[in-house]
Design an enzyme around this catalytic site. Structure first.
Site, PDB file in Angstrom:
ATOM      1  N   LYS A 194      -8.092  52.207  66.653  1.00  0.00           N
ATOM      2  CA  LYS A 194      -7.238  52.278  67.835  1.00  0.00           C
ATOM      3  C   LYS A 194      -6.084  53.270  67.680  1.00  0.00           C
ATOM      4  O   LYS A 194      -5.424  53.625  68.653  1.00  0.00           O
ATOM      5  CB  LYS A 194      -6.712  50.878  68.188  1.00  0.00           C
ATOM      6  CG  LYS A 194      -7.797  49.849  68.387  1.00  0.00           C
ATOM      7  CD  LYS A 194      -8.846  50.254  69.427  1.00  0.00           C
ATOM      8  CE  LYS A 194      -8.364  49.978  70.812  1.00  0.00           C
ATOM      9  NZ  LYS A 194      -9.404  50.226  71.841  1.00  0.00           N
TER      10      LYS A 194
HETATM   11  C1  LIG Z   1      -8.792  46.319  72.158  1.00  0.00           C
HETATM   12  C2  LIG Z   1      -8.330  46.289  70.926  1.00  0.00           C
HETATM   13  N1  LIG Z   1      -9.098  46.464  69.825  1.00  0.00           N
HETATM   14  C3  LIG Z   1     -10.438  46.923  69.903  1.00  0.00           C
HETATM   15  C4  LIG Z   1     -11.277  46.663  68.690  1.00  0.00           C
HETATM   16  C5  LIG Z   1     -12.654  46.950  68.743  1.00  0.00           C
HETATM   17  C6  LIG Z   1     -13.309  47.555  69.988  1.00  0.00           C
HETATM   18  O1  LIG Z   1     -12.832  48.843  70.266  1.00  0.00           O
HETATM   19  P1  LIG Z   1     -12.833  49.344  71.784  1.00  0.00           P
HETATM   20  O2  LIG Z   1     -12.772  50.848  71.683  1.00  0.00           O
HETATM   21  O3  LIG Z   1     -11.622  48.760  72.426  1.00  0.00           O
HETATM   22  O4  LIG Z   1     -14.117  48.853  72.412  1.00  0.00           O
HETATM   23  C7  LIG Z   1     -13.461  46.637  67.664  1.00  0.00           C
HETATM   24  N2  LIG Z   1     -12.960  46.053  66.549  1.00  0.00           N
HETATM   25  C8  LIG Z   1     -11.632  45.786  66.461  1.00  0.00           C
HETATM   26  C9  LIG Z   1     -11.123  45.135  65.199  1.00  0.00           C
HETATM   27  C10 LIG Z   1     -10.750  46.091  67.512  1.00  0.00           C
HETATM   28  O5  LIG Z   1      -9.434  45.831  67.384  1.00  0.00           O
HETATM   29  C11 LIG Z   1      -6.892  46.041  70.628  1.00  0.00           C
HETATM   30  O6  LIG Z   1      -6.542  46.105  69.410  1.00  0.00           O
HETATM   31  O7  LIG Z   1      -6.111  45.780  71.560  1.00  0.00           O
END
Ligand SMILES: C=C(NCc1c(COP(=O)(O)O)cnc(C)c1O)C(=O)O
Length: 342
Positions: free
Chosen positions: A58
């Protein structure tokens, strides 16, 4: 004095102007023992997103969202950045806020680990915890509380990872290009968990510009409703894996972009995350295990893909260090009925 023309092992690492320059260009590392254990003949590589500056994938979107909002004149140092997060986007925004001089408020469900909260506070963010398991349209949800805080806080702004085009763009123009380069254009399959869906949507868009034949597999936990077709989402249950899965479809997720959706269980996510640590030395989080769980299902359902000349990438979004009091802890695993897992 060594001859200056000798290749230095650090050539690829010039000095950086800030830690924000330590986001992206993450390693792509081959898995060796775990595929053999699982009977997988395809070449499997892991994209180590936990090696970003803030410890997760992120970081990529936080850097792009902040820099775009600054270019558009929407924010300036001294303002307050507010975001609803399952933790890693919050950490990433708090890191950008720390180096650029913003204040930061993150809304975080009680479901999410204590480790994430402590990193947020160490970065100077204010953390507002919200009840776990409430619907996203509830006044007590992370989104509703973030909106209320923004209305109450002068000079505040919500970058909004759920609707911000810079989220998938970070992956279309970053992650995907790195993967294409790192695999020398030989990547056949990419497996990515879906939370906001920015990673899987953007990575798919980027890679498919290079080759329509790259198979993009999106991973959605049992209990979430992101997968397609809808029939995959019938099983309703609470799930403890953090970061993937929602009870609404974020605007940045194009559900039609992945070629295939696979549903995964907490048991398999935690089992394979622990295997990645113990057999490959990859200090990754629970959603990383979900990508391996999906890989196992994919190879079982499509044995024609389980051949040596197929190159598979699994994206490992964050670090084991976010979960030392949860699935990384044997007592926690026993308390949650996973005592039969290694
Ligand atoms: C949406 C958020 N995280 C996405 C996330 C994801 C998914 O990523 P995305 O690009 O949001 O689909 C997968 N694994 C972990 C540990 C994550 O923290 C957040 O941290 O607010």
């Amino acid at each position: 004095m060594e001859a200056s023309n000798q290749a230095s092992p650090f050539l690829g690492q010039p000095k950086k102007e800030s830690v924000a320059d330590c986001i992206g260009a993450t390693p792509l590392v081959r898995l060796n023992r775990l595929p053999a254990t699982l009977g997988i003949k395809a070449q499997v590589y892991a994209k180590l997103e936990y090696l970003n500056a803030g410890g997760s994938v992120k970081d990529r979107i936080a850097k792009r969202m902040v820099e775009k909002a600054e270019r558009d004149g929407k924010i300036k140092p001294g303002d307050t950045l507010i975001e609803a997060s399952s933790g890693n986007t919050g950490i990433a925004i708090a890191l950008m806020a720390a180096i650029k001089g913003y204040k930061c408020i993150i809304t975080l469900s009680e479901k999410m680990s204590l480790e994430k909260e402590r990193v947020l506070k160490a970065l100077g963010a204010r953390v507002v915890r919200t009840p776990a398991g409430v619907p996203i349209d509830s006044p007590d949800s992370i989104l509703s509380v973030a909106r209320r805080l923004q209305q109450e806080t002068p000079n505040s702004f919500i970058l909004n990872q759920y609707t911000n085009a810079e989220n998938p763009a970070a992956h279309e123009f970053g992650t995907a290009e790195e993967l294409w380069y790192q695999t020398e254009g030989r990547v056949n399959i990419v497996i990515s968990g879906a939370g906001t869906g920015g990673t899987v949507t953007g990575t798919a868009r980027g890679l498919k510009k290079h080759s329509k034949n790259v198979l993009i597999v999106a991973v959605d936990p049992l209990g979430s409703i992101l997968a397609q077709p809808e029939g995959l989402n019938e099983f309703k249950a609470e799930y403890k894996v953090e970061g993937i899965g929602y009870d609404f479809v974020p605007q940045v997720l194009d559900q039609a972009e992945p070629d295939l959706w696979i549903k995964t269980s907490d048991r398999d996510s935690f089992r394979y995350a622990r295997s990645l640590v113990r057999e490959e030395g990859l200090l990754c989080g629970g959603s990383s295990g979900a990508t391996v769980a999906a890989l196992v299902q994919l190879m079982e359902a499509h044995p024609e893909l389980n051949v040596e000349d197929k190159l598979v990438v699994v994206i490992l979004p964050d670090s084991l260090r976010n979960y030392l009091t949860t699935f990384a802890n044997d007592d926690w695993m026993e308390e949650h009925g996973y005592n039969d897992l290694e």
